[in-house]
Write a protein that holds these residues in place. Structure first.
Motif: not given
Length: 154
Positions: A66-69, A128-132
């Motif tokens: 959501g932050v990324l968007l 976001f990617y690092d949280s995956l």
């Protein structure tokens, strides 16, 4: 003019006119440049739900998405604040010579809008990617490999 030619031309004109009217009358709900705040919020939730379903995101990951968007939307809004590209181009060719200085200024304004927001977008994307987890990251990489351009949506 022979009657069959006249009827054929009238029929062709009618088909073209109806086709043009149908094309112009087509309305699709979207979250583009002219979308209302409600449409944009609905589209944002749809994107989050779709990505969350494909990657099996948890709540923290959904929040980072959501932050990324939001950051992407802010960057897009900064670009949308510019005058219409068509009007800008018309201004560049309004005289008898192409306005090179105006074109350079236009590029500088667009670059400035991108440069001021890009670090925030990159940071949000990295968060976001690092949280995956590894499996989710592999799905993202696989999706990017499978997708090869605009017309081959995957």
């Amino acid at each position: 003019m022979k009657p069959w030619i006249r009827r054929g031309l009238a029929g062709l004109f009618a088909v073209l006119t109806l086709g043009a009217l149908a094309g112009c009358g087509h309305h699709r709900e979207h979250a583009g440049w002219g979308a209302s705040a409600e449409e944009q919020a609905r589209h944002r939730e749809h994107v989050i739900d779709r990505v969350a379903g494909r990657l099996e995101l948890n709540e923290a990951q959904k929040a980072k998405l959501g932050v990324l968007l939001d950051k992407l939307h802010a960057q897009r809004a900064a670009l949308a604040g510019q005058p219409s590209p068509r009007a800008q181009l018309q201004a560049l060719v309004a005289g008898d010579k192409f306005d090179r200085a105006g074109a350079q200024a236009l590029v500088a304004r667009m670059n400035s809008a991108l440069e001021t927001r890009s670090p925030e977008v990159i940071g949000a994307l990295a968060d976001f990617y690092d949280s995956l987890d590894a499996r989710q990251q592999a799905k993202v990489r696989e999706h990017l490999q499978r997708r090869r351009g605009w017309w081959r949506r995957g």
